[in-house]
Design an enzyme around this catalytic site. Sequence first.
Site, PDB file in Angstrom:
ATOM      1  N   SER A 137      48.862 163.808  21.281  1.00 31.93           N
ATOM      2  CA  SER A 137      48.054 163.308  22.404  1.00 31.93           C
ATOM      3  C   SER A 137      46.589 163.493  22.037  1.00 31.93           C
ATOM      4  CB  SER A 137      48.362 164.155  23.642  1.00 31.93           C
ATOM      5  OG  SER A 137      47.415 163.911  24.660  1.00 31.93           O
ATOM      6  N   TYR A 150      49.972 171.838  28.737  1.00 34.31           N
ATOM      7  CA  TYR A 150      50.054 170.606  27.946  1.00 34.31           C
ATOM      8  C   TYR A 150      49.079 170.645  26.773  1.00 34.31           C
ATOM      9  CZ  TYR A 150      50.440 165.502  27.194  1.00 34.31           C
ATOM     10  OH  TYR A 150      50.651 164.244  26.663  1.00 34.31           O
TER      11      TYR A 150
HETATM   12  P1  NAD Z   1      57.912 159.256  29.796  1.00 37.29           P
HETATM   13  O1  NAD Z   1      58.050 160.178  30.944  1.00 37.29           O
HETATM   14  O2  NAD Z   1      57.945 157.781  30.026  1.00 37.29           O
HETATM   15  O3  NAD Z   1      58.995 159.594  28.676  1.00 37.29           O
HETATM   16  C1  NAD Z   1      59.292 160.911  28.310  1.00 37.29           C
HETATM   17  C2  NAD Z   1      60.652 160.950  27.674  1.00 37.29           C
HETATM   18  O4  NAD Z   1      60.940 162.307  27.342  1.00 37.29           O
HETATM   19  C3  NAD Z   1      61.768 160.469  28.598  1.00 37.29           C
HETATM   20  O5  NAD Z   1      62.721 159.732  27.874  1.00 37.29           O
HETATM   21  C4  NAD Z   1      62.387 161.773  29.087  1.00 37.29           C
HETATM   22  O6  NAD Z   1      63.758 161.664  29.447  1.00 37.29           O
HETATM   23  C5  NAD Z   1      62.220 162.615  27.842  1.00 37.29           C
HETATM   24  N1  NAD Z   1      62.330 164.028  28.160  1.00 37.29           N
HETATM   25  C6  NAD Z   1      61.605 164.768  29.029  1.00 37.29           C
HETATM   26  N2  NAD Z   1      62.070 166.024  29.078  1.00 37.29           N
HETATM   27  C7  NAD Z   1      63.117 166.080  28.215  1.00 37.29           C
HETATM   28  C8  NAD Z   1      64.031 167.088  27.835  1.00 37.29           C
HETATM   29  N3  NAD Z   1      63.978 168.330  28.356  1.00 37.29           N
HETATM   30  N4  NAD Z   1      64.990 166.781  26.936  1.00 37.29           N
HETATM   31  C9  NAD Z   1      65.100 165.537  26.423  1.00 37.29           C
HETATM   32  N5  NAD Z   1      64.261 164.534  26.758  1.00 37.29           N
HETATM   33  C10 NAD Z   1      63.295 164.813  27.640  1.00 37.29           C
HETATM   34  O7  NAD Z   1      56.548 159.700  29.083  1.00 37.29           O
HETATM   35  P2  NAD Z   1      55.648 159.027  27.941  1.00 37.29           P
HETATM   36  O8  NAD Z   1      54.314 158.812  28.546  1.00 37.29           O
HETATM   37  O9  NAD Z   1      56.339 157.921  27.274  1.00 37.29           O
HETATM   38  O10 NAD Z   1      55.504 160.274  26.965  1.00 37.29           O
HETATM   39  C11 NAD Z   1      56.064 160.327  25.678  1.00 37.29           C
HETATM   40  C12 NAD Z   1      55.245 161.282  24.820  1.00 37.29           C
HETATM   41  O11 NAD Z   1      53.927 160.751  24.674  1.00 37.29           O
HETATM   42  C13 NAD Z   1      55.078 162.680  25.422  1.00 37.29           C
HETATM   43  O12 NAD Z   1      55.170 163.650  24.410  1.00 37.29           O
HETATM   44  C14 NAD Z   1      53.686 162.643  25.988  1.00 37.29           C
HETATM   45  O13 NAD Z   1      53.100 163.917  26.045  1.00 37.29           O
HETATM   46  C15 NAD Z   1      52.987 161.756  24.972  1.00 37.29           C
HETATM   47  N6  NAD Z   1      51.754 161.141  25.455  1.00 37.29           N
HETATM   48  C16 NAD Z   1      51.765 160.315  26.536  1.00 37.29           C
HETATM   49  C17 NAD Z   1      50.562 159.759  26.960  1.00 37.29           C
HETATM   50  C18 NAD Z   1      50.497 158.845  28.133  1.00 37.29           C
HETATM   51  O14 NAD Z   1      49.371 158.549  28.571  1.00 37.29           O
HETATM   52  N7  NAD Z   1      51.589 158.346  28.656  1.00 37.29           N
HETATM   53  C19 NAD Z   1      49.386 160.047  26.278  1.00 37.29           C
HETATM   54  C20 NAD Z   1      49.417 160.894  25.186  1.00 37.29           C
HETATM   55  C21 NAD Z   1      50.616 161.436  24.781  1.00 37.29           C
END
Ligand code: NAD
Length: 255
Positions: A137, A150
Amino acid sequence: MKNAIITGGTSGIGLGIARLFAAQGYNLLLNGLEKYGQQIADELAQEHDVKVMFSSANMQYSDQIREMVQQAEQEFGQIDVLINNAGIQYVAPVDEFPEDRWDAIIAINMSATFHASKAVWPGMKARGFGRIINIASAHALRASEFKVAYVAAKHGVAGITKVLALEGAPYGITCNAICPGYVRTPLVEAQIADQARAHQMSETEVIEKVMLKKQPIKQFVEVEALGNLALYLASDAASQLTGAMLPVDGGWSAQ
Ligand code: NAD
Protein backbone atom coordinates in the site's frame (compact mmCIF):
# COMPACT_ATOMS: atom_id res chain seq x y z
CA MET A 1 1.34 -23.11 -18.34
CA LYS A 2 2.13 -21.32 -15.07
CA ASN A 3 0.36 -21.56 -11.73
CA ALA A 4 -0.38 -18.79 -9.26
CA ILE A 5 -1.89 -18.42 -5.81
CA ILE A 6 -3.74 -15.17 -5.11
CA THR A 7 -4.80 -14.62 -1.50
CA GLY A 8 -7.89 -12.45 -1.18
CA GLY A 9 -8.44 -13.28 -4.85
CA THR A 10 -12.23 -13.31 -4.74
CA SER A 11 -12.80 -9.57 -4.27
CA GLY A 12 -11.49 -6.16 -5.25
CA ILE A 13 -7.83 -5.90 -6.27
CA GLY A 14 -7.16 -9.64 -5.96
CA LEU A 15 -10.06 -10.52 -8.23
CA GLY A 16 -9.00 -7.86 -10.75
CA ILE A 17 -5.50 -9.39 -10.81
CA ALA A 18 -6.99 -12.89 -11.09
CA ARG A 19 -8.98 -11.92 -14.20
CA LEU A 20 -5.84 -10.69 -15.98
CA PHE A 21 -3.78 -13.73 -14.95
CA ALA A 22 -6.52 -16.16 -16.07
CA ALA A 23 -6.72 -14.32 -19.39
CA GLN A 24 -2.98 -14.92 -19.80
CA GLY A 25 -3.42 -18.66 -19.23
CA TYR A 26 -2.39 -18.99 -15.58
CA ASN A 27 -3.98 -21.72 -13.48
CA LEU A 28 -5.04 -20.13 -10.22
CA LEU A 29 -5.81 -20.88 -6.63
CA LEU A 30 -8.05 -18.08 -5.43
CA ASN A 31 -8.38 -17.67 -1.68
CA GLY A 32 -10.87 -15.51 0.15
CA LEU A 33 -13.70 -15.41 2.64
CA GLU A 34 -16.42 -14.57 0.08
CA LYS A 35 -19.31 -17.06 0.15
CA TYR A 36 -19.47 -16.97 -3.66
CA GLY A 37 -15.74 -17.78 -4.01
CA GLN A 38 -16.26 -21.18 -5.63
CA GLN A 39 -18.64 -19.66 -8.16
CA ILE A 40 -16.09 -16.99 -9.11
CA ALA A 41 -13.44 -19.68 -9.52
CA ASP A 42 -15.73 -21.79 -11.73
CA GLU A 43 -16.69 -18.80 -13.91
CA LEU A 44 -13.07 -17.74 -14.44
CA ALA A 45 -12.05 -21.31 -15.28
CA GLN A 46 -14.78 -21.63 -17.86
CA GLU A 47 -14.22 -18.21 -19.40
CA HIS A 48 -10.46 -18.66 -19.89
CA ASP A 49 -10.11 -22.44 -20.13
CA VAL A 50 -7.72 -22.66 -17.17
CA LYS A 51 -7.90 -24.48 -13.83
CA VAL A 52 -9.12 -22.31 -10.99
CA MET A 53 -9.34 -23.68 -7.44
CA PHE A 54 -11.01 -21.90 -4.55
CA SER A 55 -9.76 -22.01 -0.96
CA SER A 56 -11.52 -20.44 2.00
CA ALA A 57 -8.39 -20.77 4.19
CA ASN A 58 -8.32 -18.08 6.85
CA MET A 59 -5.11 -16.05 6.46
CA GLN A 60 -5.14 -15.36 10.18
CA TYR A 61 -3.94 -18.92 10.86
CA SER A 62 -0.59 -20.30 9.72
CA ASP A 63 -1.77 -23.94 9.61
CA GLN A 64 -4.58 -23.04 7.21
CA ILE A 65 -2.11 -21.12 5.01
CA ARG A 66 0.22 -24.11 4.84
CA GLU A 67 -2.67 -26.45 3.95
CA MET A 68 -3.80 -24.07 1.19
CA VAL A 69 -0.34 -24.04 -0.39
CA GLN A 70 -0.11 -27.85 -0.14
CA GLN A 71 -3.51 -28.19 -1.84
CA ALA A 72 -2.39 -25.96 -4.71
CA GLU A 73 0.93 -27.80 -5.09
CA GLN A 74 -0.88 -31.15 -5.17
CA GLU A 75 -3.33 -29.96 -7.81
CA PHE A 76 -0.94 -28.01 -10.04
CA GLY A 77 2.38 -29.74 -9.34
CA GLN A 78 4.16 -26.48 -8.67
CA ILE A 79 3.53 -22.84 -7.76
CA ASP A 80 5.33 -20.25 -9.87
CA VAL A 81 3.71 -17.07 -8.57
CA LEU A 82 2.42 -16.13 -5.12
CA ILE A 83 0.43 -12.93 -4.76
CA ASN A 84 -0.03 -11.96 -1.11
CA ASN A 85 -3.04 -9.70 -1.33
CA ALA A 86 -5.56 -10.57 1.42
CA GLY A 87 -6.04 -7.67 3.76
CA ILE A 88 -8.40 -5.88 6.09
CA GLN A 89 -8.58 -2.36 7.46
CA TYR A 90 -9.75 -0.70 10.65
CA VAL A 91 -9.80 3.04 11.25
CA ALA A 92 -9.80 4.50 14.77
CA PRO A 93 -7.71 6.80 16.97
CA VAL A 94 -4.92 4.98 18.80
CA ASP A 95 -6.49 5.22 22.25
CA GLU A 96 -9.71 3.65 20.95
CA PHE A 97 -8.07 1.11 18.65
CA PRO A 98 -9.43 -2.36 19.61
CA GLU A 99 -6.70 -4.86 20.48
CA ASP A 100 -8.36 -7.66 18.56
CA ARG A 101 -8.31 -5.49 15.38
CA TRP A 102 -4.59 -4.85 15.92
CA ASP A 103 -3.95 -8.60 16.20
CA ALA A 104 -6.09 -9.46 13.17
CA ILE A 105 -4.56 -6.78 10.92
CA ILE A 106 -1.01 -7.76 11.83
CA ALA A 107 -1.85 -11.45 11.23
CA ILE A 108 -3.75 -11.11 7.93
CA ASN A 109 -1.97 -8.13 6.34
CA MET A 110 1.57 -8.95 7.45
CA SER A 111 2.20 -12.38 9.02
CA ALA A 112 0.24 -14.23 6.31
CA THR A 113 2.71 -12.83 3.78
CA PHE A 114 5.52 -14.53 5.68
CA HIS A 115 3.67 -17.83 6.21
CA ALA A 116 2.54 -18.17 2.58
CA SER A 117 5.97 -17.18 1.24
CA LYS A 118 7.65 -19.69 3.56
CA ALA A 119 5.31 -22.42 2.34
CA VAL A 120 5.98 -21.85 -1.41
CA TRP A 121 9.71 -21.21 -0.87
CA PRO A 122 11.11 -24.79 -0.97
CA GLY A 123 9.38 -25.56 -4.30
CA MET A 124 10.46 -22.27 -5.89
CA LYS A 125 14.00 -22.72 -4.61
CA ALA A 126 14.24 -26.30 -5.92
CA ARG A 127 13.06 -25.25 -9.41
CA GLY A 128 15.12 -22.04 -9.55
CA PHE A 129 12.12 -19.88 -10.37
CA GLY A 130 9.65 -17.96 -8.25
CA ARG A 131 7.76 -14.70 -8.19
CA ILE A 132 6.38 -13.34 -4.92
CA ILE A 133 4.29 -10.21 -5.32
CA ASN A 134 3.02 -8.47 -2.21
CA ILE A 135 0.10 -6.08 -2.48
CA ALA A 136 1.28 -3.59 0.11
CA SER A 137 0.00 0.00 0.00
CA ALA A 138 1.05 3.62 -0.15
CA HIS A 139 0.80 3.06 3.61
CA ALA A 140 3.90 0.85 3.37
CA LEU A 141 5.75 4.07 2.52
CA ARG A 142 3.74 6.81 4.21
CA ALA A 143 1.57 7.10 7.34
CA SER A 144 -1.92 8.43 7.94
CA GLU A 145 -3.60 9.07 11.25
CA PHE A 146 -6.15 6.57 12.66
CA LYS A 147 -4.55 3.57 10.90
CA VAL A 148 -1.90 2.44 13.36
CA ALA A 149 -2.24 -1.31 12.74
CA TYR A 150 -2.56 -1.06 8.96
CA VAL A 151 0.43 1.25 8.56
CA ALA A 152 2.52 -0.95 10.88
CA ALA A 153 1.53 -4.12 9.00
CA LYS A 154 2.23 -2.64 5.57
CA HIS A 155 5.60 -1.26 6.68
CA GLY A 156 6.27 -4.80 7.92
CA VAL A 157 5.41 -6.14 4.45
CA ALA A 158 8.06 -3.77 3.06
CA GLY A 159 10.62 -5.41 5.34
CA ILE A 160 9.54 -8.93 4.37
CA THR A 161 9.71 -7.96 0.67
CA LYS A 162 13.31 -6.77 0.92
CA VAL A 163 14.54 -9.75 2.94
CA LEU A 164 12.90 -12.28 0.58
CA ALA A 165 14.44 -10.45 -2.38
CA LEU A 166 17.90 -10.86 -0.85
CA GLU A 167 17.39 -14.50 0.13
CA GLY A 168 15.70 -15.38 -3.17
CA ALA A 169 18.37 -13.81 -5.38
CA PRO A 170 20.59 -16.92 -5.70
CA TYR A 171 17.58 -19.09 -6.59
CA GLY A 172 15.77 -17.15 -9.30
CA ILE A 173 13.10 -16.01 -6.84
CA THR A 174 12.13 -12.35 -6.97
CA CYS A 175 9.99 -10.54 -4.43
CA ASN A 176 8.44 -7.12 -4.97
CA ALA A 177 5.63 -5.08 -3.50
CA ILE A 178 3.01 -3.06 -5.32
CA CYS A 179 1.97 -0.02 -3.29
CA PRO A 180 -1.42 1.25 -4.45
CA GLY A 181 -3.03 4.53 -3.49
CA TYR A 182 -6.81 4.43 -3.02
CA VAL A 183 -8.66 1.88 -5.15
CA ARG A 184 -12.46 1.85 -4.97
CA THR A 185 -12.99 -1.71 -3.69
CA PRO A 186 -15.29 -3.08 -0.95
CA LEU A 187 -12.45 -2.45 1.55
CA VAL A 188 -12.41 1.26 0.70
CA GLU A 189 -16.21 1.56 0.55
CA ALA A 190 -16.33 0.38 4.17
CA GLN A 191 -13.57 2.78 5.12
CA ILE A 192 -15.35 5.82 3.73
CA ALA A 193 -18.03 5.41 6.41
CA ASP A 194 -15.45 4.74 9.18
CA GLN A 195 -13.32 7.72 8.14
CA ALA A 196 -16.41 9.93 8.09
CA ARG A 197 -17.05 8.98 11.72
CA ALA A 198 -13.41 9.39 12.80
CA HIS A 199 -12.97 12.75 11.05
CA GLN A 200 -16.55 13.89 11.74
CA MET A 201 -17.10 14.67 8.06
CA SER A 202 -19.61 13.68 5.39
CA GLU A 203 -18.67 10.76 3.11
CA THR A 204 -18.17 13.10 0.11
CA GLU A 205 -15.83 15.25 2.19
CA VAL A 206 -13.84 12.16 3.21
CA ILE A 207 -13.29 11.19 -0.44
CA GLU A 208 -12.20 14.71 -1.43
CA LYS A 209 -10.44 15.95 1.69
CA VAL A 210 -8.94 12.79 3.21
CA MET A 211 -8.52 10.06 0.62
CA LEU A 212 -7.77 11.80 -2.66
CA LYS A 213 -6.22 14.78 -0.87
CA LYS A 214 -2.88 12.98 -0.93
CA GLN A 215 -3.11 11.81 -4.54
CA PRO A 216 -2.08 14.57 -6.98
CA ILE A 217 -3.90 12.61 -9.69
CA LYS A 218 -7.41 13.03 -8.30
CA GLN A 219 -8.73 9.63 -9.29
CA PHE A 220 -9.06 6.28 -7.58
CA VAL A 221 -6.36 3.88 -8.87
CA GLU A 222 -7.70 1.34 -11.40
CA VAL A 223 -7.48 -2.36 -10.53
CA GLU A 224 -6.31 -3.10 -14.11
CA ALA A 225 -3.21 -0.92 -13.58
CA LEU A 226 -2.27 -3.09 -10.60
CA GLY A 227 -3.02 -6.33 -12.46
CA ASN A 228 -0.87 -5.35 -15.43
CA LEU A 229 2.03 -4.46 -13.15
CA ALA A 230 1.65 -7.81 -11.36
CA LEU A 231 1.68 -9.62 -14.72
CA TYR A 232 4.89 -7.82 -15.63
CA LEU A 233 6.50 -8.68 -12.29
CA ALA A 234 5.55 -12.34 -12.83
CA SER A 235 7.10 -12.41 -16.30
CA ASP A 236 10.60 -13.45 -17.34
CA ALA A 237 11.22 -9.83 -18.40
CA ALA A 238 11.24 -8.80 -14.72
CA SER A 239 13.89 -11.30 -13.60
CA GLN A 240 16.25 -8.54 -12.38
CA LEU A 241 13.60 -6.43 -10.70
CA THR A 242 13.54 -7.45 -7.05
CA GLY A 243 13.19 -5.96 -3.58
CA ALA A 244 11.29 -2.96 -4.95
CA MET A 245 8.38 -1.08 -3.46
CA LEU A 246 6.48 0.05 -6.55
CA PRO A 247 3.98 2.86 -6.00
CA VAL A 248 0.85 3.10 -8.15
CA ASP A 249 -0.56 5.97 -6.15
CA GLY A 250 -1.24 8.92 -8.44
CA GLY A 251 1.89 10.65 -7.13
CA TRP A 252 1.09 10.39 -3.39
CA SER A 253 4.51 9.08 -2.35
CA ALA A 254 6.36 11.64 -4.50
CA GLN A 255 5.63 14.09 -1.68
P1 NAD B 1 -11.33 -6.29 -0.52
O1 NAD B 1 -11.99 -6.18 0.80
O2 NAD B 1 -12.11 -6.05 -1.76
O3 NAD B 1 -10.62 -7.72 -0.66
C1 NAD B 1 -9.90 -8.29 0.39
C2 NAD B 1 -9.82 -9.78 0.18
O4 NAD B 1 -9.11 -10.33 1.28
C3 NAD B 1 -11.19 -10.46 0.14
O5 NAD B 1 -11.19 -11.48 -0.82
C4 NAD B 1 -11.31 -11.05 1.54
O6 NAD B 1 -12.14 -12.21 1.60
C5 NAD B 1 -9.86 -11.41 1.78
N1 NAD B 1 -9.62 -11.60 3.20
C6 NAD B 1 -9.81 -10.74 4.23
N2 NAD B 1 -9.53 -11.33 5.40
C7 NAD B 1 -9.14 -12.60 5.10
C8 NAD B 1 -8.74 -13.72 5.88
N3 NAD B 1 -8.68 -13.67 7.22
N4 NAD B 1 -8.43 -14.86 5.24
C9 NAD B 1 -8.52 -14.96 3.89
N5 NAD B 1 -8.90 -13.94 3.11
C10 NAD B 1 -9.21 -12.78 3.72
O7 NAD B 1 -10.07 -5.31 -0.42
P2 NAD B 1 -9.05 -4.74 -1.52
O8 NAD B 1 -9.18 -3.27 -1.48
O9 NAD B 1 -9.15 -5.46 -2.79
O10 NAD B 1 -7.68 -5.09 -0.79
C11 NAD B 1 -6.76 -6.04 -1.27
C12 NAD B 1 -5.37 -5.68 -0.76
O11 NAD B 1 -4.99 -4.42 -1.32
C13 NAD B 1 -5.28 -5.52 0.76
O12 NAD B 1 -4.07 -6.06 1.22
C14 NAD B 1 -5.28 -4.03 0.94
O13 NAD B 1 -4.63 -3.63 2.12
C15 NAD B 1 -4.52 -3.58 -0.29
N6 NAD B 1 -4.74 -2.19 -0.67
C16 NAD B 1 -5.99 -1.73 -0.97
C17 NAD B 1 -6.14 -0.40 -1.32
C18 NAD B 1 -7.48 0.17 -1.67
O14 NAD B 1 -7.57 1.40 -1.77
N7 NAD B 1 -8.50 -0.62 -1.89
C19 NAD B 1 -5.04 0.45 -1.35
C20 NAD B 1 -3.79 -0.05 -1.03
C21 NAD B 1 -3.65 -1.38 -0.69
